[in-house]
Write a protein that holds these residues in place. Structure first.
Motif, PDB file in Angstrom:
ATOM      1  N   GLY A  27      32.373  71.060  39.979  1.00 46.67           N
ATOM      2  CA  GLY A  27      31.384  71.121  39.025  1.00 46.67           C
ATOM      3  C   GLY A  27      30.540  69.943  38.831  1.00 46.67           C
ATOM      4  N   THR A  28      30.940  68.760  39.872  1.00 49.99           N
ATOM      5  CA  THR A  28      30.253  67.540  39.876  1.00 49.99           C
ATOM      6  C   THR A  28      30.019  66.965  41.233  1.00 49.99           C
ATOM      7  OG1 THR A  28      31.857  67.083  37.824  1.00 49.99           O
ATOM      8  CG2 THR A  28      30.878  65.198  38.971  1.00 49.99           C
ATOM      9  N   ALA A  29      28.818  66.598  41.451  1.00 51.53           N
ATOM     10  CA  ALA A  29      28.261  65.901  42.452  1.00 51.53           C
ATOM     11  C   ALA A  29      28.679  64.536  42.151  1.00 51.53           C
ATOM     12  CB  ALA A  29      26.680  66.198  42.815  1.00 51.53           C
ATOM     13  N   ILE A  30      29.435  63.748  43.067  1.00 50.14           N
ATOM     14  CA  ILE A  30      29.822  62.451  43.078  1.00 50.14           C
ATOM     15  C   ILE A  30      29.496  61.909  44.453  1.00 50.14           C
ATOM     16  CG2 ILE A  30      31.532  60.886  42.735  1.00 50.14           C
ATOM     17  CD1 ILE A  30      33.166  63.023  41.227  1.00 50.14           C
ATOM     18  N   PHE A  31      28.711  60.579  44.475  1.00 52.37           N
ATOM     19  CA  PHE A  31      28.507  59.673  45.667  1.00 52.37           C
ATOM     20  C   PHE A  31      29.104  58.580  45.248  1.00 52.37           C
ATOM     21  CE2 PHE A  31      25.889  63.213  46.500  1.00 52.37           C
ATOM     22  CZ  PHE A  31      25.781  63.150  47.905  1.00 52.37           C
ATOM     23  N   MET A  32      29.545  57.729  46.306  1.00 46.73           N
ATOM     24  CA  MET A  32      29.868  56.345  46.154  1.00 46.73           C
ATOM     25  C   MET A  32      29.269  55.417  47.222  1.00 46.73           C
ATOM     26  SD  MET A  32      33.894  56.265  47.370  1.00 46.73           S
ATOM     27  CE  MET A  32      33.895  54.517  47.798  1.00 46.73           C
ATOM     28  N   PHE A  33      29.221  54.119  46.937  1.00 50.62           N
ATOM     29  CA  PHE A  33      29.083  52.956  48.043  1.00 50.62           C
ATOM     30  C   PHE A  33      29.571  51.762  47.609  1.00 50.62           C
ATOM     31  CE2 PHE A  33      25.471  52.740  44.845  1.00 50.62           C
ATOM     32  CZ  PHE A  33      25.156  51.550  44.730  1.00 50.62           C
ATOM     33  N   GLU A  34      29.689  50.923  48.487  1.00 49.22           N
ATOM     34  CA  GLU A  34      30.316  49.567  48.177  1.00 49.22           C
ATOM     35  C   GLU A  34      29.249  48.542  48.382  1.00 49.22           C
ATOM     36  OE1 GLU A  34      34.844  50.354  49.055  1.00 49.22           O
ATOM     37  OE2 GLU A  34      33.745  49.691  50.693  1.00 49.22           O
ATOM     38  N   ILE A  35      29.266  47.515  47.562  1.00 45.01           N
ATOM     39  CA  ILE A  35      28.611  46.239  47.725  1.00 45.01           C
ATOM     40  C   ILE A  35      29.370  45.114  48.166  1.00 45.01           C
ATOM     41  CG2 ILE A  35      27.149  44.850  46.662  1.00 45.01           C
ATOM     42  CD1 ILE A  35      25.660  47.409  47.000  1.00 45.01           C
ATOM     43  N   ALA A  36      29.145  44.478  49.172  1.00 43.77           N
ATOM     44  CA  ALA A  36      29.810  43.116  49.587  1.00 43.77           C
ATOM     45  C   ALA A  36      29.039  42.049  49.446  1.00 43.77           C
ATOM     46  CB  ALA A  36      30.443  43.519  50.957  1.00 43.77           C
ATOM     47  N   VAL A  37      29.468  40.966  48.770  1.00 46.69           N
ATOM     48  CA  VAL A  37      28.815  39.688  48.788  1.00 46.69           C
ATOM     49  C   VAL A  37      29.812  38.543  49.318  1.00 46.69           C
ATOM     50  CG1 VAL A  37      27.766  38.208  47.240  1.00 46.69           C
ATOM     51  CG2 VAL A  37      27.599  40.567  46.655  1.00 46.69           C
ATOM     52  N   ASP A  38      29.109  37.836  50.322  1.00 48.61           N
ATOM     53  CA  ASP A  38      29.806  36.566  50.834  1.00 48.61           C
ATOM     54  C   ASP A  38      29.301  35.458  50.051  1.00 48.61           C
ATOM     55  OD1 ASP A  38      31.146  38.385  52.961  1.00 48.61           O
ATOM     56  OD2 ASP A  38      29.590  38.127  54.281  1.00 48.61           O
ATOM     57  N   THR A  39      30.187  34.594  49.926  1.00 45.64           N
ATOM     58  CA  THR A  39      30.046  33.504  49.242  1.00 45.64           C
ATOM     59  C   THR A  39      30.594  32.204  49.957  1.00 45.64           C
ATOM     60  OG1 THR A  39      30.087  34.385  46.988  1.00 45.64           O
ATOM     61  CG2 THR A  39      29.984  31.896  47.091  1.00 45.64           C
ATOM     62  N   TYR A  40      29.940  31.186  50.770  1.00 43.63           N
ATOM     63  CA  TYR A  40      30.431  30.337  51.417  1.00 43.63           C
ATOM     64  C   TYR A  40      31.044  29.117  50.580  1.00 43.63           C
ATOM     65  CZ  TYR A  40      28.716  32.857  55.236  1.00 43.63           C
ATOM     66  OH  TYR A  40      28.431  33.875  56.193  1.00 43.63           O
ATOM     67  N   ILE A  41      32.307  28.795  51.021  1.00 39.80           N
ATOM     68  CA  ILE A  41      33.344  27.740  50.119  1.00 39.80           C
ATOM     69  C   ILE A  41      33.434  26.593  51.079  1.00 39.80           C
ATOM     70  CG2 ILE A  41      34.184  29.683  48.603  1.00 39.80           C
ATOM     71  CD1 ILE A  41      36.664  29.792  50.145  1.00 39.80           C
ATOM     72  N   ASP A  42      33.702  25.633  50.258  1.00 39.08           N
ATOM     73  CA  ASP A  42      34.381  24.225  51.076  1.00 39.08           C
ATOM     74  C   ASP A  42      35.802  24.177  50.873  1.00 39.08           C
ATOM     75  OD1 ASP A  42      34.526  21.782  51.947  1.00 39.08           O
ATOM     76  OD2 ASP A  42      33.669  20.974  50.395  1.00 39.08           O
ATOM     77  N   LEU A  43      36.465  24.434  52.204  1.00 40.68           N
ATOM     78  CA  LEU A  43      37.842  24.601  52.314  1.00 40.68           C
ATOM     79  C   LEU A  43      38.195  22.995  52.954  1.00 40.68           C
ATOM     80  CD1 LEU A  43      38.666  28.162  53.350  1.00 40.68           C
ATOM     81  CD2 LEU A  43      38.705  26.986  51.026  1.00 40.68           C
ATOM     82  N   SER A  44      37.423  22.031  52.853  1.00 41.35           N
ATOM     83  CA  SER A  44      37.806  20.823  53.314  1.00 41.35           C
ATOM     84  C   SER A  44      39.118  20.433  52.863  1.00 41.35           C
ATOM     85  CB  SER A  44      36.957  19.615  53.254  1.00 41.35           C
ATOM     86  OG  SER A  44      35.542  20.205  53.908  1.00 41.35           O
ATOM     87  N   TYR A  45      40.280  19.857  53.561  1.00 44.11           N
ATOM     88  CA  TYR A  45      41.384  19.346  53.021  1.00 44.11           C
ATOM     89  C   TYR A  45      41.083  18.067  52.419  1.00 44.11           C
ATOM     90  CZ  TYR A  45      45.798  17.148  52.826  1.00 44.11           C
ATOM     91  OH  TYR A  45      46.996  16.515  52.217  1.00 44.11           O
ATOM     92  N   ASN A  46      41.258  17.994  51.161  1.00 49.80           N
ATOM     93  CA  ASN A  46      41.213  16.632  50.361  1.00 49.80           C
ATOM     94  C   ASN A  46      42.814  16.347  49.910  1.00 49.80           C
ATOM     95  OD1 ASN A  46      40.745  14.765  48.517  1.00 49.80           O
ATOM     96  ND2 ASN A  46      39.348  15.663  47.445  1.00 49.80           N
ATOM     97  N   PRO A  47      43.350  15.065  50.466  1.00 51.05           N
ATOM     98  CA  PRO A  47      44.410  14.550  50.345  1.00 51.05           C
ATOM     99  C   PRO A  47      44.669  14.022  48.762  1.00 51.05           C
ATOM    100  CG  PRO A  47      43.284  13.076  51.992  1.00 51.05           C
ATOM    101  CD  PRO A  47      42.472  14.343  51.411  1.00 51.05           C
ATOM    102  N   ASP A  48      43.517  13.905  48.214  1.00 47.96           N
ATOM    103  CA  ASP A  48      43.694  13.539  46.685  1.00 47.96           C
ATOM    104  C   ASP A  48      44.179  14.611  45.813  1.00 47.96           C
ATOM    105  OD1 ASP A  48      42.996  10.966  47.260  1.00 47.96           O
ATOM    106  OD2 ASP A  48      40.712  11.414  46.876  1.00 47.96           O
ATOM    107  N   GLU A  49      44.066  15.883  46.435  1.00 49.91           N
ATOM    108  CA  GLU A  49      44.363  16.897  45.641  1.00 49.91           C
ATOM    109  C   GLU A  49      45.942  17.310  45.649  1.00 49.91           C
ATOM    110  OE1 GLU A  49      40.223  19.417  46.084  1.00 49.91           O
ATOM    111  OE2 GLU A  49      41.923  20.044  47.500  1.00 49.91           O
ATOM    112  N   TRP A  50      46.652  16.599  46.335  1.00 50.64           N
ATOM    113  CA  TRP A  50      48.044  16.724  46.826  1.00 50.64           C
ATOM    114  C   TRP A  50      48.880  15.687  46.190  1.00 50.64           C
ATOM    115  CZ3 TRP A  50      49.058  21.871  47.856  1.00 50.64           C
ATOM    116  CH2 TRP A  50      47.744  22.619  48.217  1.00 50.64           C
ATOM    117  N   GLU A  51      50.151  15.757  46.013  1.00 57.40           N
ATOM    118  CA  GLU A  51      51.121  14.903  46.032  1.00 57.40           C
ATOM    119  C   GLU A  51      51.652  14.115  47.167  1.00 57.40           C
ATOM    120  OE1 GLU A  51      54.219  15.993  42.917  1.00 57.40           O
ATOM    121  OE2 GLU A  51      52.565  16.460  41.481  1.00 57.40           O
TER     122      GLU A  51
END
Length: 164
Positions: A140-164
């Motif tokens: 007794g229910t009509a159901i539809f679905m969809f997915e939304i994908a969002v990409d966000t670019y990130i800086d993954l540069s290694y920073n030695p100051d972040e590590w012991e």
């Protein structure tokens, strides 16, 4: 230095669409956030008093891509649900037409949102696939679905100051 981009607020976006869209208001659609399938089942149980919903899962799936241009992808699932008289296939078809039109109208706003997101270095996936959920899931229910994908670019540069 931390490189943080504000994550797209899909919940607020779809809440606003549901509350401001004339067709959604005319047909009595209500916005609801759900967590997983259990939350969806709970929300569908409320359909006795409120027959039409836009559900957005509040738990985003996603991943981080390390190849080429590092980025994170967040995926939100959106459901449209509309009650009809059990066994009335004409009413079901009318619900399906209403949902497809509501989806089209939401996509027209997603096109504008896509441009806004790009200004903030966030990229909405251009392919959004609407699919019908089995009518046997909630009779007794009509159901539809969809997915939304969002990409966000990130800086993954290694920073030695972040590590012991």
């Amino acid at each position: 230095m931390l490189n943080r981009t504000t994550e797209w607020n899909a919940k607020a976006f779809f809440r606003s669409l549901t509350e401001k869209n004339k067709l959604a208001k005319e047909k009595g659609f209500v916005y609801v956030e759900v967590s997983g399938l259990e939350g969806l089942e709970e929300a569908l149980g409320r359909m006795q008093s409120t027959p039409n919903f836009v559900f957005v899962q509040d738990n985003a799936a996603g991943y981080t891509e390390l190849e080429n241009s590092p980025h994170t992808r967040r995926v939100r699932t959106v459901f449209f649900a509309m009650r009809h008289k059990l066994g009335d296939m004409t009413a079901r078809e009318q619900c399906k037409l209403t949902i497809k039109e509501l989806y089209r109208q939401f996509c027209s706003r997603l096109l504008l949102e896509r441009t806004r997101l790009q200004e903030n270095m966030q990229y909405l996936n251009s392919r959004i696939h609407l699919q019908e959920v089995s009518r046997y899931l909630v009779p007794g229910t009509a159901i539809f679905m969809f997915e939304i994908a969002v990409d966000t670019y990130i800086d993954l540069s290694y920073n030695p100051d972040e590590w012991e």
